[in-house]
Scaffold this motif. Structure first.
Motif, mmCIF file in Angstrom:
data_model
loop_
_atom_site.group_PDB
_atom_site.id
_atom_site.type_symbol
_atom_site.label_atom_id
_atom_site.label_comp_id
_atom_site.label_asym_id
_atom_site.label_seq_id
_atom_site.Cartn_x
_atom_site.Cartn_y
_atom_site.Cartn_z
ATOM 1 N N GLY A 120 1.241 0.170 -7.429
ATOM 2 C CA GLY A 120 0.232 -0.251 -6.473
ATOM 3 C C GLY A 120 -0.892 -1.089 -7.039
ATOM 4 N N VAL A 121 -0.865 -1.393 -8.337
ATOM 5 C CA VAL A 121 -1.945 -2.147 -8.980
ATOM 6 C C VAL A 121 -1.459 -3.544 -9.350
ATOM 7 N N ASP A 122 -2.192 -4.557 -8.915
ATOM 8 C CA ASP A 122 -1.840 -5.942 -9.242
ATOM 9 C C ASP A 122 -2.011 -6.165 -10.746
ATOM 10 N N THR A 123 -0.948 -6.645 -11.393
ATOM 11 C CA THR A 123 -0.989 -6.874 -12.841
ATOM 12 C C THR A 123 -1.416 -8.293 -13.200
ATOM 13 N N GLY A 124 -1.470 -9.174 -12.202
ATOM 14 C CA GLY A 124 -1.760 -10.568 -12.488
ATOM 15 C C GLY A 124 -0.561 -11.348 -12.977
ATOM 16 N N CYS A 125 0.593 -10.697 -13.048
ATOM 17 C CA CYS A 125 1.830 -11.352 -13.503
ATOM 18 C C CYS A 125 2.416 -12.161 -12.346
ATOM 19 N N ALA A 126 2.319 -13.494 -12.430
ATOM 20 C CA ALA A 126 2.794 -14.368 -11.357
ATOM 21 C C ALA A 126 4.283 -14.640 -11.517
ATOM 22 N N GLY A 153 0.793 -1.222 0.000
ATOM 23 C CA GLY A 153 0.000 0.000 0.000
ATOM 24 C C GLY A 153 0.824 1.270 0.000
ATOM 25 N N GLU A 154 2.147 1.149 -0.166
ATOM 26 C CA GLU A 154 3.008 2.322 -0.099
ATOM 27 C C GLU A 154 3.303 2.945 -1.460
ATOM 28 N N GLY A 155 2.606 2.488 -2.497
ATOM 29 C CA GLY A 155 2.743 3.121 -3.809
ATOM 30 C C GLY A 155 4.063 2.884 -4.504
ATOM 31 N N ALA A 156 4.688 1.737 -4.254
ATOM 32 C CA ALA A 156 5.957 1.431 -4.925
ATOM 33 C C ALA A 156 5.753 1.348 -6.427
ATOM 34 N N ASP A 157 6.790 1.680 -7.171
ATOM 35 C CA ASP A 157 6.713 1.567 -8.624
ATOM 36 C C ASP A 157 6.571 0.113 -9.035
ATOM 37 N N VAL A 158 7.373 -0.756 -8.429
ATOM 38 C CA VAL A 158 7.256 -2.186 -8.704
ATOM 39 C C VAL A 158 7.369 -2.937 -7.387
ATOM 40 N N CYS A 159 6.393 -3.820 -7.148
ATOM 41 C CA CYS A 159 6.319 -4.558 -5.887
ATOM 42 C C CYS A 159 6.049 -6.019 -6.181
ATOM 43 N N TRP A 160 6.747 -6.912 -5.464
ATOM 44 C CA TRP A 160 6.425 -8.342 -5.492
ATOM 45 C C TRP A 160 5.669 -8.643 -4.211
#
Length: 372
Positions: free
Chosen positions: A168-174, A147-154
Motif C-alpha cells: 500500500g505504500v508508493d515506492t516511487g518506482c516508475a 487502498g486494498e492493501g495489496a502486497d504489490v500494486c501497479w
C-alpha cells in the motif's frame, strides 16, 4: 517489521484444499481481476445448486466461495469451464483490478492486465509456493484498489506509466504499463526467496529491497478513493447482493443480462453493457449504493466460532450513512479495508464503538455514531 513466528501453515482455502466450516467444506474460486463470463457464471450456479448450499458468496478480494460442498465433482467442473487453469497455482491467483476500468473514469485502462498476470503467474512453477494471502493489484489511477492493501500494486499515473506500491505504500518506482506484469512478478519472486515465515510483504523489515536496482522518483501520497460500483454509470449497471450472497437463480439472471461480469472487492457486481435494470431489481439485486453500508461475516450456523446469527441481526439494520461491519467474534472475518464501524457480537448483544448494545438498539447506535 520482522517476520512473525508461524505456528501453523498458511491455510487459505481453495478448491483442492477446502476449509472445514461448520456448514461443511468451503471452496474458494479465484477470479483474477474479478472478471468472469456469463457462461462461467452459469457453471458456478450449477455447482452451487448441485454440489453446495445453493449460493455463491463474494469475497473481499473479488473472488467467490461455495459453502457446504459435500458432493464430489467440483474441481472437474471448474477445470472444464476454465476456472482452474493451474491446480498447483490455484491458491495464489489473487489479483485485483479497478472494476470500472475502461467503463467509467480512471486514468488508464487496466482491463486485461490481471488476466495477463494470471497466465504468466501460472507459467512460473516457483511462484506456486507463494502464500495464499499474497495479493496483486492493478489500479487504473482512481485509487480504488490501491487502498486494498495489496502486497504489490501497479497504479497508473498516466495512460502508459505507473508506479509500484508495496503493501500500500508508493515506492516511487516508475514502470511502464507494458512492463507492469513482469515487474510485479519479479517482486513476487523476490519475496518468495526472502520471505522466511512471512505471509505478506508488510511483514518484511525492508520491503523496498524487493525492487530492482535503478533510479526512483520521489514517492507521491496519492489519494485513495472508491467510486460507487452500484447503480447505473457509463455503459454498465452495478448491483449489490445482500451480504455478498447470490443464489443460483440470481447468478442465472446476471448471466442473462450481460455477457460478462466483474466481481468487486466490495462484494458488488458490475455488469458491462447491461440494460435490463428492472429484471435485476426484480431478482432482489439492489442498485442502491446504500446497500453496501451494512456488511457481515457468515455468523451462525455457518461458523462454529460465531456468537450470533449475524446476518439475521444485520438484516434488521437500516442503512443511515455509517459503514458498519457486523461480526460474530473478535476475529472480524470479512471486514472491509476502508473506514468502518466494527459491530462485534458479545454476551447476547453487540459491542459498538466500545459500548455493549442489545440487538434491538443496533440501528439507534449506528444513527448515534453518524451524528456524533
Amino acid at each position: 517489521m520482522s517476520s512473525p513466528a508461524r505456528v501453523r501453515a498458511d491455510a487459505c482455502p481453495g478448491v483442492f484444499a477446502t476449509h472445514d466450516a461448520a456448514d461443511g467444506p468451503l471452496a474458494r474460486v479465484r477470479l483474477p481481476g474479478g472478471a468472469i463470463t456469463a457462461e462461467r457464471l452459469r457453471v458456478l450456479a450449477e455447482c452451487a445448486d448441485e454440489l453446495g448450499d445453493g449460493d455463491v458468496h463474494l469475497t473481499s478480494r473479488g473472488n467467490v466461495q461455495l459453502r457446504g460442498v459435500t458432493r464430489p465433482g467440483l474441481a472437474k467442473r471448474l477445470t472444464a469451464a476454465g476456472l482452474l487453469p493451474s491446480p498447483s497455482h490455484e491458491r495464489v491467483r489473487n489479483v485485483l483490478a479497478s472494476p470500472l476500468s475502461g467503463i467509467h473514469g480512471g486514468i488508464a485502462d487496466v482491463r486485461g492486465l490481471a488476466q495477463a498476470l494470471d497466465v504468466e503467474l501460472c507459467a512460473r512453477p516457483a511462484l506456486a509456493s507463494l502464500p495464499g494471502r499474497f495479493l496483486f493489484a492493478f489500479d487504473d489511477g482512481r485509487g480504488d484498489v490501491a487502498g486494498e492493501g495489496a502486497d504489490v500494486c501497479w497504479r497508473a499515473v498516466t495512460p502508459s506509466l505507473g508506479t509500484v506500491l508495496l503493501a500500500g505504500v508508493d515506492t516511487g518506482c516508475a514502470v511502464p504499463r507494458a512492463d507492469a506484469v513482469d515487474a510485479m512478478l519479479a517482486v513476487a519472486a523476490a519475496f518468495g526467496e526472502a520471505r522466511g515465515t512471512a505471509w505478506r510483504i508488510a511483514e518484511l523489515a525492508d520491503p523496498t529491497a524487493l525492487l530492482p536496482a535503478g533510479p526512483r522518483e520521489h514517492p507521491v501520497d496519492r489519494p485513495v478513493r472508491v467510486d460507487p460500483t452500484v447503480g447505473r454509470f457509463g455503459s454498465a449497471i452495478g448491483v449489490a447482493p445482500r451480504f455478498g450472497q447470490l443464489t443460483a437463480a440470481q447468478l442465472g439472471v446476471l448471466a442473462d443480462v450481460a455477457a460478462s461480469a466483474v466481481v468487486t472487492p466490495w462484494r458488488s457486481v458490475v455488469l458491462p453493457g447491461a440494460t435490463d435494470l428492472a429484471r435485476l431489481e426484480a431478482a432482489g439485486l439492489s442498485t442502491d449504493p446504500g446497500a453496501l453500508e451494512i456488511t457481515a461475516c457468515i455468523g451462525r450456523p455457518g461458523c462454529a466460532k460465531s456468537l450470533a446469527d449475524v446476518r439475521a441481526d444485520a438484516a434488521q439494520l437500516v442503512p443511515g450513512g455509517v459503514r458498519a461491519h457486523v461480526v460474530g467474534c473478535a476475529r472480524r472475518c470479512g471486514r472491509p479495508s476502508g473506514a468502518h464501524l466494527d459491530v462485534v457480537a458479545e454476551g447476547g448483544g453487540y459491542r459498538v464503538d466500545g459500548r455493549w448494545t442489545p440487538v434491538s438498539r443496533l440501528t439507534e447506535a449506528l444513527v448515534r455514531k453518524e451524528t456524533s
